[in-house]
Design a protein around this motif. Structure first.
Motif, PDB file in Angstrom:
ATOM      1  N   VAL A 120       0.840  -1.199   0.000  1.00  6.33           N
ATOM      2  CA  VAL A 120       0.000   0.000   0.000  1.00  6.33           C
ATOM      3  C   VAL A 120       0.876   1.250   0.000  1.00  6.33           C
ATOM      4  O   VAL A 120       0.618   2.215  -0.743  1.00  6.33           O
ATOM      5  CB  VAL A 120      -0.946  -0.004   1.213  1.00  6.33           C
ATOM      6  N   ALA A 121       1.918   1.249   0.813  1.00 12.64           N
ATOM      7  CA  ALA A 121       2.817   2.402   0.865  1.00 12.64           C
ATOM      8  C   ALA A 121       3.464   2.659  -0.493  1.00 12.64           C
ATOM      9  O   ALA A 121       3.631   3.812  -0.913  1.00 12.64           O
ATOM     10  CB  ALA A 121       3.887   2.174   1.929  1.00 12.64           C
ATOM     11  N   ALA A 122       3.823   1.591  -1.195  1.00 13.15           N
ATOM     12  CA  ALA A 122       4.503   1.731  -2.479  1.00 13.15           C
ATOM     13  C   ALA A 122       3.583   2.250  -3.575  1.00 13.15           C
ATOM     14  O   ALA A 122       4.016   2.972  -4.477  1.00 13.15           O
ATOM     15  CB  ALA A 122       5.101   0.387  -2.891  1.00 13.15           C
ATOM     16  N   LEU A 123       2.300   1.896  -3.512  1.00 15.21           N
ATOM     17  CA  LEU A 123       1.392   2.275  -4.589  1.00 15.21           C
ATOM     18  C   LEU A 123       0.581   3.533  -4.297  1.00 15.21           C
ATOM     19  O   LEU A 123      -0.187   3.997  -5.144  1.00 15.21           O
ATOM     20  CB  LEU A 123       0.447   1.110  -4.924  1.00 15.21           C
ATOM     21  N   LEU A 124       0.740   4.099  -3.118  1.00 20.33           N
ATOM     22  CA  LEU A 124      -0.114   5.215  -2.702  1.00 20.33           C
ATOM     23  C   LEU A 124      -0.126   6.346  -3.731  1.00 20.33           C
ATOM     24  O   LEU A 124      -1.182   6.898  -4.053  1.00 20.33           O
ATOM     25  CB  LEU A 124       0.354   5.754  -1.351  1.00 20.33           C
ATOM     26  N   GLY A 125       1.041   6.695  -4.250  1.00 21.01           N
ATOM     27  CA  GLY A 125       1.116   7.797  -5.202  1.00 21.01           C
ATOM     28  C   GLY A 125       0.435   7.526  -6.523  1.00 21.01           C
ATOM     29  O   GLY A 125       0.188   8.461  -7.298  1.00 21.01           O
ATOM     30  N   ASP A 126       0.113   6.267  -6.804  1.00 14.00           N
ATOM     31  CA  ASP A 126      -0.554   5.911  -8.055  1.00 14.00           C
ATOM     32  C   ASP A 126      -2.065   5.825  -7.917  1.00 14.00           C
ATOM     33  O   ASP A 126      -2.755   5.497  -8.882  1.00 14.00           O
ATOM     34  CB  ASP A 126      -0.025   4.563  -8.567  1.00 14.00           C
ATOM     35  N   VAL A 127      -2.586   6.094  -6.715  1.00 12.79           N
ATOM     36  CA  VAL A 127      -4.040   6.049  -6.480  1.00 12.79           C
ATOM     37  C   VAL A 127      -4.628   7.402  -6.860  1.00 12.79           C
ATOM     38  O   VAL A 127      -4.266   8.428  -6.271  1.00 12.79           O
ATOM     39  CB  VAL A 127      -4.341   5.722  -5.002  1.00 12.79           C
ATOM     40  N   PRO A 128      -5.517   7.451  -7.844  1.00 15.04           N
ATOM     41  CA  PRO A 128      -5.981   8.752  -8.347  1.00 15.04           C
ATOM     42  C   PRO A 128      -6.942   9.492  -7.421  1.00 15.04           C
ATOM     43  O   PRO A 128      -6.965  10.724  -7.420  1.00 15.04           O
ATOM     44  CB  PRO A 128      -6.667   8.392  -9.674  1.00 15.04           C
ATOM     45  N   ASP A 129      -7.732   8.776  -6.650  1.00 14.55           N
ATOM     46  CA  ASP A 129      -8.764   9.407  -5.830  1.00 14.55           C
ATOM     47  C   ASP A 129      -8.174   9.860  -4.495  1.00 14.55           C
ATOM     48  O   ASP A 129      -7.699   9.035  -3.713  1.00 14.55           O
ATOM     49  CB  ASP A 129      -9.903   8.409  -5.590  1.00 14.55           C
ATOM     50  N   PRO A 130      -8.199  11.166  -4.191  1.00 15.76           N
ATOM     51  CA  PRO A 130      -7.617  11.627  -2.925  1.00 15.76           C
ATOM     52  C   PRO A 130      -8.308  11.058  -1.691  1.00 15.76           C
ATOM     53  O   PRO A 130      -7.646  10.831  -0.672  1.00 15.76           O
ATOM     54  CB  PRO A 130      -7.753  13.147  -3.002  1.00 15.76           C
ATOM     55  N   ALA A 131      -9.606  10.810  -1.781  1.00 15.65           N
ATOM     56  CA  ALA A 131     -10.303  10.221  -0.634  1.00 15.65           C
ATOM     57  C   ALA A 131      -9.772   8.821  -0.342  1.00 15.65           C
ATOM     58  O   ALA A 131      -9.637   8.424   0.828  1.00 15.65           O
ATOM     59  CB  ALA A 131     -11.810  10.173  -0.891  1.00 15.65           C
ATOM     60  N   VAL A 132      -9.448   8.084  -1.386  1.00 17.18           N
ATOM     61  CA  VAL A 132      -8.880   6.745  -1.206  1.00 17.18           C
ATOM     62  C   VAL A 132      -7.454   6.856  -0.665  1.00 17.18           C
ATOM     63  O   VAL A 132      -7.050   6.095   0.215  1.00 17.18           O
ATOM     64  CB  VAL A 132      -8.913   5.948  -2.526  1.00 17.18           C
TER      65      VAL A 132
END
Length: 355
Positions: free
Chosen positions: A60-72
């Motif tokens: 999760v830490a590694a992919l956080l920057g690739d998550v488009p939705d700020p709420a997510v």
């Protein structure tokens, strides 16, 4: 490559975890929702970590920057905060010794779906491994949270502040404190919205800093959050700020558009706890108690109005009891929590006795 089939979450082998992790960066709303539920329900279940928790948190830490939705993104940071808390830095594991054949026995039990061995004979080993694993990934979680302090979204930055504070508490002794990162962000807090400022101030307090300057913030919620800092526990101005806030408890619920993540429940609960702990003269709590009584709920007996009832001296209780009696929603003989609060205060749980 993590073999999740050899790891456990709350519902058994973590074979379904990789697909959920992949869904976090996808665009399918149902899969994204299910993935977040998986993290909170299986990977960290009511605060309990499992052996799948550390590698999932790293993913999760590694992919956080690739998550488009700020709420997510904010929700994922809150998940990382929960993982940091699950590291339980106050728990001493030095005396725990694993069985010499633990690896082979765990693998065999997982392959055989032998729950009796996994959760019985090897339960302590599995739990100790989960906690130790959480501790080992905290530095990586902290790095992700520090980077998220620069996120474009204020809610994400607020969540990052809470994650930083949680990780700091779980860092190995002698590790440099991340207080500098929060202090730097707080220096720009005048330009931030109140929700973010409040989260930053709470995180500063958790790191042992004294956010006294924020006692004069224009926003009442930020002032109250600053007052909660342990470093200000003996500061009369901070105590007075808490009492001022509690004099209008209905307003507290309107302070924030998005509550700081440090408040999983109502904001007034920690304010009441702090007031009771800090005020040397409990009669000063009466104004807050009388203001709370008309809006109190029977379901919060152990968190707010009951706490004040037990804290007030006997000579101050009569007015408060009349105010509680006027709120008919607080009286249900079948509610064990409310009845217990009265018994602990040495009082009868009988509404007619106080009308």
């Amino acid at each position: 490559m993590t073999d999740y089939g050899m790891l456990l979450h709350a519902y058994g082998r973590a074979l379904d975890t990789p697909a959920h992790l992949t869904a976090l960066t996808g665009t399918d709303p149902d899969a994204l929702h299910a993935a977040q539920q998986h993290l909170w329900g299986a990977i960290i279940h009511q605060g309990t970590p499992w052996t799948a928790t550390p590698p999932a948190a790293l993913a999760v830490a590694a992919l956080l920057g690739d998550v488009p939705d700020p709420a997510v993104r904010a929700n994922l940071l809150n998940f990382l905060t929960a993982v940091a808390h699950a590291a339980q830095p106050g728990l001493d594991l030095t005396g725990f010794v694993e069985p010499p054949d633990a690896d082979a026995r765990i693998a065999a039990a997982l392959e055989a779906d032998d729950d009796e061995t996994i959760y019985g004979e090897l339960g302590d080993t599995v739990y100790a491994r989960a906690i130790a694993g959480c501790r080992s990934v905290v530095p990586a979680l902290l790095a992700t949270a520090r980077a998220a302090l620069a996120d474009a979204d204020a809610t994400v930055r607020a969540a990052a502040a809470a994650t930083i504070a949680a990780c700091a508490a779980a860092l190995p002794p002698g590790t440099a404190s991340p207080a500098e990162a929060l202090t730097a962000r707080a220096a720009d807090a005048a330009a931030a919205d109140a929700d973010e400022r409040a989260a930053l101030v709470l995180a500063m307090g958790d790191l042992g800093l004294s956010p006294r300057a924020f006692l004069s913030d224009p926003h009442p919620g930020v002032r109250a959050c600053a007052a909660l800092a342990p470093a200000l526990a003996d500061d009369e101005a901070a105590t007075e700020e808490i009492l001022t806030a509690l004099a209008n408890p209905a307003a507290i619920d309107t302070w924030f558009t998005v509550k700081p993540p440090q408040f999983p429940q109502r904001v007034r609960f920690p304010l009441i706890a702090a007031a009771v702990a800090r005020v040397p003269d409990p009669s000063r709590l009466l104004e807050a108690a009388l203001a709370l009584a008309p809006i109190a709920s029977i379901h919060t007996a152990r968190s707010d109005w009951g706490v004040l009832l037990k804290a007030l001296p006997p000579e101050q209780r009569a007015a408060y009891l009349r105010a509680l009696a006027a709120n008919e929603d607080l009286w249900d003989p079948g509610n064990g929590s409310a009845g217990l609060v009265f018994r602990e205060a040495g009082l009868a749980y009988e509404r007619t006795a106080y009308l």
